[in-house]
Design a protein around this motif. Structure first.
Motif, PDB file in Angstrom:
ATOM      1  N   ARG A 370     124.893   7.765   9.204  1.00 43.60           N
ATOM      2  CA  ARG A 370     124.597   8.900  10.285  1.00 43.60           C
ATOM      3  C   ARG A 370     125.640   9.050  11.099  1.00 43.60           C
ATOM      4  O   ARG A 370     125.923  10.264  11.582  1.00 43.60           O
ATOM      5  CB  ARG A 370     123.386   8.046  10.999  1.00 43.60           C
ATOM      6  CG  ARG A 370     122.736   9.005  11.993  1.00 43.60           C
ATOM      7  CD  ARG A 370     121.406   8.439  12.696  1.00 43.60           C
ATOM      8  NE  ARG A 370     121.658   6.850  13.015  1.00 43.60           N
ATOM      9  CZ  ARG A 370     122.296   6.600  14.393  1.00 43.60           C
ATOM     10  NH1 ARG A 370     122.438   7.766  15.211  1.00 43.60           N
ATOM     11  NH2 ARG A 370     122.230   5.372  14.793  1.00 43.60           N
ATOM     12  N   ASN A 372     128.829   9.112  10.860  1.00 44.22           N
ATOM     13  CA  ASN A 372     129.875  10.196  10.387  1.00 44.22           C
ATOM     14  C   ASN A 372     129.171  11.545  10.336  1.00 44.22           C
ATOM     15  O   ASN A 372     130.029  12.497  10.645  1.00 44.22           O
ATOM     16  CB  ASN A 372     130.049   9.561   9.124  1.00 44.22           C
ATOM     17  CG  ASN A 372     131.191  10.502   8.142  1.00 44.22           C
ATOM     18  OD1 ASN A 372     130.774  11.400   7.484  1.00 44.22           O
ATOM     19  ND2 ASN A 372     132.509   9.929   8.457  1.00 44.22           N
ATOM     20  N   LYS A 373     128.048  11.615   9.684  1.00 47.50           N
ATOM     21  CA  LYS A 373     127.274  12.957   9.921  1.00 47.50           C
ATOM     22  C   LYS A 373     127.248  13.432  11.147  1.00 47.50           C
ATOM     23  O   LYS A 373     127.645  14.912  11.514  1.00 47.50           O
ATOM     24  CB  LYS A 373     126.187  13.016   9.328  1.00 47.50           C
ATOM     25  CG  LYS A 373     125.880  13.472   7.875  1.00 47.50           C
ATOM     26  CD  LYS A 373     124.389  13.576   7.663  1.00 47.50           C
ATOM     27  CE  LYS A 373     124.035  14.857   7.509  1.00 47.50           C
ATOM     28  NZ  LYS A 373     122.241  14.917   7.235  1.00 47.50           N
ATOM     29  N   GLU A 374     126.961  12.883  12.365  1.00 46.24           N
ATOM     30  CA  GLU A 374     127.151  13.257  13.678  1.00 46.24           C
ATOM     31  C   GLU A 374     128.395  13.765  14.389  1.00 46.24           C
ATOM     32  O   GLU A 374     128.564  14.582  14.835  1.00 46.24           O
ATOM     33  CB  GLU A 374     126.424  12.369  14.591  1.00 46.24           C
ATOM     34  CG  GLU A 374     125.042  11.958  14.518  1.00 46.24           C
ATOM     35  CD  GLU A 374     124.519  10.764  15.265  1.00 46.24           C
ATOM     36  OE1 GLU A 374     123.434  10.452  15.237  1.00 46.24           O
ATOM     37  OE2 GLU A 374     125.416  10.070  16.180  1.00 46.24           O
ATOM     38  N   MET A 376     130.787  14.814  12.278  1.00 46.10           N
ATOM     39  CA  MET A 376     131.350  16.051  11.554  1.00 46.10           C
ATOM     40  C   MET A 376     130.521  17.276  12.400  1.00 46.10           C
ATOM     41  O   MET A 376     131.375  18.066  12.690  1.00 46.10           O
ATOM     42  CB  MET A 376     130.859  16.063  10.223  1.00 46.10           C
ATOM     43  CG  MET A 376     131.674  15.075   9.278  1.00 46.10           C
ATOM     44  SD  MET A 376     133.165  15.931   8.903  1.00 46.10           S
ATOM     45  CE  MET A 376     132.528  17.620   7.994  1.00 46.10           C
ATOM     46  N   ARG A 377     129.371  16.972  12.560  1.00 43.33           N
ATOM     47  CA  ARG A 377     128.540  18.035  13.310  1.00 43.33           C
ATOM     48  C   ARG A 377     129.102  18.253  14.675  1.00 43.33           C
ATOM     49  O   ARG A 377     129.229  19.469  15.088  1.00 43.33           O
ATOM     50  CB  ARG A 377     127.137  17.696  13.587  1.00 43.33           C
ATOM     51  CG  ARG A 377     126.041  18.812  13.471  1.00 43.33           C
ATOM     52  CD  ARG A 377     124.601  18.451  13.067  1.00 43.33           C
ATOM     53  NE  ARG A 377     124.086  17.199  13.508  1.00 43.33           N
ATOM     54  CZ  ARG A 377     123.807  16.124  12.855  1.00 43.33           C
ATOM     55  NH1 ARG A 377     123.513  16.370  11.608  1.00 43.33           N
ATOM     56  NH2 ARG A 377     123.247  15.036  13.554  1.00 43.33           N
TER      57      ARG A 377
ATOM     58  N   ARG B  17     121.993   6.621   2.023  1.00 40.15           N
ATOM     59  CA  ARG B  17     122.376   5.698   3.128  1.00 40.15           C
ATOM     60  C   ARG B  17     123.685   6.403   3.431  1.00 40.15           C
ATOM     61  O   ARG B  17     124.258   6.208   4.663  1.00 40.15           O
ATOM     62  CB  ARG B  17     122.715   4.535   2.570  1.00 40.15           C
ATOM     63  CG  ARG B  17     121.184   3.490   2.521  1.00 40.15           C
ATOM     64  CD  ARG B  17     120.081   4.041   3.640  1.00 40.15           C
ATOM     65  NE  ARG B  17     120.444   3.694   4.813  1.00 40.15           N
ATOM     66  CZ  ARG B  17     119.641   4.315   5.864  1.00 40.15           C
ATOM     67  NH1 ARG B  17     118.815   5.171   5.777  1.00 40.15           N
ATOM     68  NH2 ARG B  17     120.301   3.897   7.170  1.00 40.15           N
ATOM     69  N   LEU B  18     124.714   6.751   2.531  1.00 39.86           N
ATOM     70  CA  LEU B  18     125.853   7.280   2.959  1.00 39.86           C
ATOM     71  C   LEU B  18     125.790   8.468   3.617  1.00 39.86           C
ATOM     72  O   LEU B  18     126.572   8.719   4.513  1.00 39.86           O
ATOM     73  CB  LEU B  18     126.624   7.674   1.441  1.00 39.86           C
ATOM     74  CG  LEU B  18     127.255   6.484   0.611  1.00 39.86           C
ATOM     75  CD1 LEU B  18     127.815   6.975  -0.496  1.00 39.86           C
ATOM     76  CD2 LEU B  18     127.911   5.367   1.409  1.00 39.86           C
ATOM     77  N   PRO B  20     122.595  10.341   5.089  1.00 38.30           N
ATOM     78  CA  PRO B  20     121.296  10.546   5.540  1.00 38.30           C
ATOM     79  C   PRO B  20     120.804  11.722   5.816  1.00 38.30           C
ATOM     80  O   PRO B  20     121.605  12.495   6.491  1.00 38.30           O
ATOM     81  CB  PRO B  20     121.001   9.369   6.441  1.00 38.30           C
ATOM     82  CG  PRO B  20     122.267   9.210   7.219  1.00 38.30           C
ATOM     83  CD  PRO B  20     123.406   9.624   6.065  1.00 38.30           C
ATOM     84  N   ASP B  22     118.772  14.035   8.517  1.00 34.84           N
ATOM     85  CA  ASP B  22     118.807  13.828   9.826  1.00 34.84           C
ATOM     86  C   ASP B  22     118.391  15.176  10.288  1.00 34.84           C
ATOM     87  O   ASP B  22     117.287  15.576   9.530  1.00 34.84           O
ATOM     88  CB  ASP B  22     119.905  13.402  10.700  1.00 34.84           C
ATOM     89  CG  ASP B  22     121.197  13.977  10.442  1.00 34.84           C
ATOM     90  OD1 ASP B  22     121.113  15.185   9.880  1.00 34.84           O
ATOM     91  OD2 ASP B  22     122.117  13.511  10.880  1.00 34.84           O
ATOM     92  N   HIS B  83     130.931  12.620  -0.542  1.00 31.51           N
ATOM     93  CA  HIS B  83     131.275  13.447   0.353  1.00 31.51           C
ATOM     94  C   HIS B  83     132.000  14.788   0.015  1.00 31.51           C
ATOM     95  O   HIS B  83     131.736  15.966   0.666  1.00 31.51           O
ATOM     96  CB  HIS B  83     132.006  12.955   1.733  1.00 31.51           C
ATOM     97  CG  HIS B  83     131.429  12.007   2.558  1.00 31.51           C
ATOM     98  ND1 HIS B  83     131.326  10.767   2.181  1.00 31.51           N
ATOM     99  CD2 HIS B  83     130.537  12.006   3.552  1.00 31.51           C
ATOM    100  CE1 HIS B  83     130.288   9.957   3.150  1.00 31.51           C
ATOM    101  NE2 HIS B  83     129.991  10.914   4.104  1.00 31.51           N
ATOM    102  N   TYR B  87     130.202  18.145   1.144  1.00 32.59           N
ATOM    103  CA  TYR B  87     130.748  19.020   2.155  1.00 32.59           C
ATOM    104  C   TYR B  87     131.410  20.391   1.339  1.00 32.59           C
ATOM    105  O   TYR B  87     131.925  21.293   2.007  1.00 32.59           O
ATOM    106  CB  TYR B  87     131.676  18.688   2.998  1.00 32.59           C
ATOM    107  CG  TYR B  87     131.138  17.810   4.173  1.00 32.59           C
ATOM    108  CD1 TYR B  87     130.320  18.420   4.832  1.00 32.59           C
ATOM    109  CD2 TYR B  87     131.089  16.296   4.365  1.00 32.59           C
ATOM    110  CE1 TYR B  87     129.698  17.646   5.882  1.00 32.59           C
ATOM    111  CE2 TYR B  87     130.242  15.653   5.130  1.00 32.59           C
ATOM    112  CZ  TYR B  87     129.678  16.279   6.174  1.00 32.59           C
ATOM    113  OH  TYR B  87     128.767  15.657   7.032  1.00 32.59           O
ATOM    114  N   SER B  95     125.347  23.405   9.188  1.00 30.04           N
ATOM    115  CA  SER B  95     125.061  22.412  10.655  1.00 30.04           C
ATOM    116  C   SER B  95     126.301  22.028  11.122  1.00 30.04           C
ATOM    117  O   SER B  95     126.152  21.451  12.243  1.00 30.04           O
ATOM    118  CB  SER B  95     124.234  21.098   9.699  1.00 30.04           C
ATOM    119  OG  SER B  95     125.529  20.388   8.978  1.00 30.04           O
ATOM    120  N   ILE B  96     127.531  22.362  10.572  1.00 32.54           N
ATOM    121  CA  ILE B  96     128.585  21.953  11.345  1.00 32.54           C
ATOM    122  C   ILE B  96     129.429  23.042  11.885  1.00 32.54           C
ATOM    123  O   ILE B  96     130.324  23.013  12.714  1.00 32.54           O
ATOM    124  CB  ILE B  96     129.794  21.018  10.538  1.00 32.54           C
ATOM    125  CG1 ILE B  96     130.408  21.843   9.238  1.00 32.54           C
ATOM    126  CG2 ILE B  96     129.069  19.857   9.775  1.00 32.54           C
ATOM    127  CD1 ILE B  96     131.344  21.097   8.535  1.00 32.54           C
TER     128      ILE B  96
END
Lengths: 527, 106
Positions: A370, A372-374, A376-377, B17-18, B20, B22, B83, B87, B95-96
């Motif tokens: 989570r 890592n995703k945050e 990136m965002r 888990r890698l 997730p 959100d 990833h 990506y 989202s990014i």
């Protein structure tokens, strides 16, 4: 068709050669081992070649050159246009001092740092011609004289470039627009840049990126005097019983052919040209053609790239418009106390999401999950990257050799690249890494960090140079100042292999200027 | 009602888990499993050793953190390939804040 000249390689140097020679009325056979893909229709997936090559993908997925280095093989795309199909378009002139590195800095132990046998002033008219014929957008060359303007207006500076320019000013550094081989306005019958985000590593979706494939090669084809053979891999430069160059052997559709000509121009790049000459042994050339003084294949150099990254303050809105690079400084190309040379510094191309995941996140960021995703965002649009091509100190031991056991699909030994970067290069890179960090800090970055120097291996995929060194006399190199191989009146080289040193800049425009100059010599000889 | 974990592909559990789900899509939303198996066949050997089914998310992450600390080579490769697939998929770009600005493309 009988031809006057055979040119091997359809990249920037080969393209310039075929355009100049055919437009002078001579018939040319151009051999290109890759294909003739359309730039506009090329794959655009971020895991497709060639974009994937930039993210470190290795393996045999790509048709093209196969090179052994750094403990493994890398296969790179090939095709009409060569590297210019997917390049970052930075079209720099070298600094005048880049042509006199030994006079300026001496020759460090273990190195082969040397002066060129020509000067910036000798090359200046050819730089101008190169910029005009290729189509380069720029505003000034503050470190060197120029005899004419750029043909295209510079790329518009965005918010991030403006922010960096302010930081540079605080450090006393002058900034300007990086020269780009990019149509900033419609030019040569092709459209202007879309400012899209798929540039470095991609072909251009609107053909606004200028390269050999859409400038020089089409010009040559329009003369009706060019025969272009794609999928044709040169395997040997042919000689007669007296050792004189008579043509090129090549394989196409599984068939070995021999083409003969009055002159041969090699333009396969610093690795493939050296490989071809090393493969071209005969009783007259037991160690390969051009290897009369054991310089062939040696002095391989590229650029060591220090990189600094930082977080933009919230007040700077990043519109994330391509190509991304829009501000540069040459304040640190020379005059860095205690080290040799330096580098031009500029902001980087827009990163793909994948590239950003690989190299753009701050140290300490979890690599998955989570957080890592945050990151990136939160940080993709707020991360800025400045980098610099530090010119490498050449050594005789950094070289192209023929691998003793690994063969390409034709059964021909692949190029092998033994050697490590000279310690003086790493010292310079360390200084420039600090300068890059200073630049971000002076600009007001919230946080800065640098990428580690991952290894000391040689570049097997970009900016290679030096393996057929230019020299005044045959004892010090492979080609003379006109690009003609010493001891051969009809064999020329028109690629980065002739560069004595590689400048603190992307070398393509220098390669092109030299190729135009060499092609002029070929034409003179054919008269 | 969610599917019992025992019937879910164990790779999907691991991938989620890698990467997730959100406020943006997770790995399973993008159905990366089949392509990942193709690009990283060794992942089946990892799944033979690591079964996250029936564990709580905290326990699952702890198990994966241990693999990361041990520098398990297959897990290291899995992090990268997962990833890469995520990506490079246009569904992850908005989202990014990445857009290509190429007509007809995200």
């Amino acid at each position: 068709m009988k031809v006057d000249v055979i040119v091997v390689g359809a990249g920037l140097g080969g393209g310039a050669a075929v355009a100049s020679i055919t437009e002078a009325g001579h018939r040319v056979l151009l051999l290109e081992q890759g294909g003739a893909s359309s730039a506009v229709d090329a794959p655009r997936g971020h895991l497709d070649p060639p974009a994937a090559a930039l993210t470190g993908v290795r393996g045999d997925a790509f048709r093209g050159r196969r090179i052994y280095s750094d403990g493994g093989t890398r296969t790179l795309p090939a095709g009409v246009g060569g590297g210019t199909l997917t390049w970052g378009m930075q079209a720099w002139r070298f600094h005048p001092d880049d042509f006199r590195m030994s006079s300026r800095y001496g020759t460090p132990a273990g190195s082969s740092l040397a002066d060129w046998p020509i000067t910036y002033d000798d090359l200046e008219p050819w730089y101008l011609r190169a910029e005009t014929e290729l189509g380069v957008a720029g505003d000034s060359t503050p470190y060197a004289g120029r005899s004419g303007p750029y043909p295209l207006h510079p790329i518009e500076r965005g918010a991030v470039g403006t922010w960096l320019a302010e930081g540079a000013r605080a450090l006393g550094w002058q900034t300007f627009a990086p020269p780009l081989a990019l149509n900033t306005t419609p030019y040569a019958g092709r459209s202007a840049c879309l400012r899209c985000n798929e540039c470095l590593g991609f072909t251009c979706p609107v053909d606004a990126k200028n390269g050999s494939h859409n400038t020089f090669v089409p010009r040559a084809l329009a003369t009706g005097l060019l025969r272009l053979e794609t999928g044709a891999q040169a395997t040997r430069v042919s000689t007669d019983g007296a050792g004189r160059i008579i043509g090129v052997e090549y394989v196409t559709d599984g068939e070995l052919r021999t083409a003969t000509s009055k002159a041969v121009v090699l333009a396969g790049g610093a690795i493939e040209t050296a490989r071809l000459l090393l493969l071209s042994t005969s009783p007259h050339h037991r160690d390969g053609i051009g290897n009369h003084s054991d310089h062939l294949g040696r002095h391989l150099q590229s650029h060591t790239y220090p990189v600094a990254l930082g977080i933009l303050p919230p007040s700077v809105h990043n519109p994330n418009r391509g190509p991304g690079v829009d501000v540069a400084t040459t304040a640190c190309n020379h005059d860095n106390p205690g080290v040799i040379g330096g580098a031009m510094m500029a902001n980087d191309f827009v990163k793909t999401p994948l590239t950003h995941w690989r190299i753009g996140l701050p140290p300490g960021t979890p690599r998955w999950g989570r957080k890592n995703k945050e990151a990136m965002r939160d940080l993709y649009l707020r991360t800025v990257d400045v980098r610099a091509p530090v010119q490498e100190v050449p050594t005789p031991d950094n070289r192209v050799t023929l691998h003793p056991s690994i063969r390409d699909p034709l059964g021909v030994p692949v190029a092998s690249l033994p050697g490590i970067v000279h310690p003086e290069t790493l010292r310079t890179a360390e200084v420039i890494r600090q300068r890059l960090t200073d630049w971000l800090a002076a600009s007001g970055a919230e946080r800065t960090w640098t990428l580690p120097q991952l290894n000391r291996g040689l570049s097997d995929w970009f900016h290679q140079a030096g393996t057929c060194r230019m020299s005044a006399g045959p004892e010090d190199g492979v080609v003379d100042p006109s690009g003609r191989v010493h001891g051969h009146d009809n064999l020329f080289i028109a690629d980065g292999s002739t560069n004595v040193t590689n400048g603190g800049f992307n070398p393509a425009l220098t390669i092109l200027a030299l190729a135009l100059r060499t092609a002029d010599q070929v034409v003179s000889q054919l008269r | 009602m969610s599917e019992p974990q025992s019937s879910v592909d164990p790779l999907e559990i691991l991938l989620d888990r890698l990467i997730p789900r959100d406020e943006s899509a997770g790995a399973s939303d993008l159905r990366l499993g089949d392509e990942l198996r193709r690009r990283l066949p060794d992942v089946t050997r990892l799944l033979d050793r690591v079964d996250l089914r029936g564990l709580s998310p905290i326990e699952q992450d702890a198990r994966l953190l241990r693999l990361e600390r041990e520098r398990d080579p297959i897990f290291e490769a899995l992090i990268v390939v997962a990833h890469e697939l995520y990506y490079s998929n246009p569904a992850s770009w908005q989202s990014i804040g990445y857009t290509t600005r190429i007509p007809g493309r995200p």
